[in-house]
Design a protein around this motif. Sequence first.
Motif: not given
Lengths: 284, 262
Positions: B99-120
């Motif tokens: 069971f996963l949550g995330a801050a962002q998801i795209d149309r293929f269900g890839n998930l972001n829970s790391t950064t908003i904006g550039d990583y660095h």
Amino acid sequence: MLMDLKDAIAQHVEDGQTLALEGFTHLIPFAAGHEIIRQGRRDLHLIRMTPDLIYDQMIGAGCARALTFSWGGNPGVGSLHRLRDAVEKGWPHPLELHEHSHAGLAAAYTAGASHLPFGMLRGYLGTDLAQVNPDIRSVACPYTGEAIATVPALHPDITILHAQKADRRGNVLLHGIVGAGKEAALAARKLLVTVEEVVEDLGAAPNAIILPHWVVTAISHVPWGAYPSYAQGYYERDNAFYLDWDDIARDRETFLAWLDLHVMHTGDQAAFLRSLARCAAEVP
Amino acid sequence: MTAPWTPDEMMTVAAARLLWDGCVCFVGIGLPSAAANLARQTHAPDLVLIYESGTLESRPSVLPLSIGDGELAATATSVIPLPEIFSYWLQSGRIDVGFLGAAQIDRFGNLNSTTIGDYHHPRTRLPGAGGAPEIAVHARRTFVVLKQTARTFVPKLDFCTSAGFLTGSGARATTGAPGLGPQVVITDLGVMKPAPDTEELELVSRFEGVTTDQVRSATGWDLRIAERLETVAPPTPDELRILRDLHARTRAAHARRVELPC
């Protein structure tokens, strides 16, 4: 072997070292972290799977140069604001990140404890983590050719744990949620442990997790040494404190005032707890 | 007229209904944990909950605030070291549902829970990966729960923390990932599933009172809508009562201060 926490930190923890204060939500060595802050250690490379409030405090206090981690939030609450401030704004110092997943960092500790050069996992597939952490690489399986992700072994200069009990010879017993504590302990060059109790006989079952006295560098008797985290069988996690931390840490001044009052102006964990209790009593 | 339940409650109930009795579920903190425990207290009493802190088959009576609250250990069949959870249990393929949550998801269900904006140079530094990247790969299937807005359902992730179907149309299968990937995405508006061919998320059902336009405008790409669009049955009185009791007990437990020894 048994020594005052102040002396243990003063003797063993030096500026610039790589330190792992482990304990997964449970048994987090807060008292030791606070003592490191009091003694003004700088330039530390901190390792923890979940930085938690203790690293938020150490980062905000200016102890850290780098952080190796896999999940940096206040569990169930939100951000670690001091960690975010260091990463987003470079306050009080810029913080170099070495970022992993839990499975990756667990493999790195296990490799360290096993004296292997690297840990392996079927992991990091399709993630961007390898693009921002050059330590995440891969090897081809010599039998099938399958690409397996690798992470370099971790060897902290010092690992610090909190545990329930030690006996007089220095054998340490921990139980409940143990996280990667055993692996972090055996991967380190030195191991410092704070314990709730020092007993004559651990009375442990044969399969209990024991760190035998010959791998332990020093033990300090610090009751409530994991508070506001917890020690199963002794006291519970103070979830209300974790909720409060969000407001305390959100802003630099409030954080510094909290740190000054409760950590810098207290000599040890007992005084830290008295200071918090006094403060709570003053709030109507 | 306002519905007698909140969108959050509907989302939790819809997620809970997806779990079957006896299923082995790797649970994250927050909404997944609420949904899994609701399922255990309603239709799936033998649901096996595994928390990444190392607790096997926890039966908490209140929801944990953290992934490692004492309640999870005290009610577990066994508590094991964390490296074993990821190697012997997750990586070895013993988990039915992650069971996963995330801050962002795209149309293929890839998930972001790391950064908003550039990583660095992030605008917002999020907590990061935790167990998610390997749960996404090794759980037989994953269910994703998150609130739906144009800021969370984005055309392009700022950072890919956990793989869904990558670029779709079979891309995931070529990586050798053993799990099937995100089979269901549950939001506060409805339910999405991957289309069989392209693996792009498609709205398959809406919650009562939600319009398709509402879902579309809360999605940062041109959302595909299933030909046969269904409506999710509203929470039953039992589901609502048990969920609200669970939350009330949880709030009371989390507000209770630990009495200091001085």
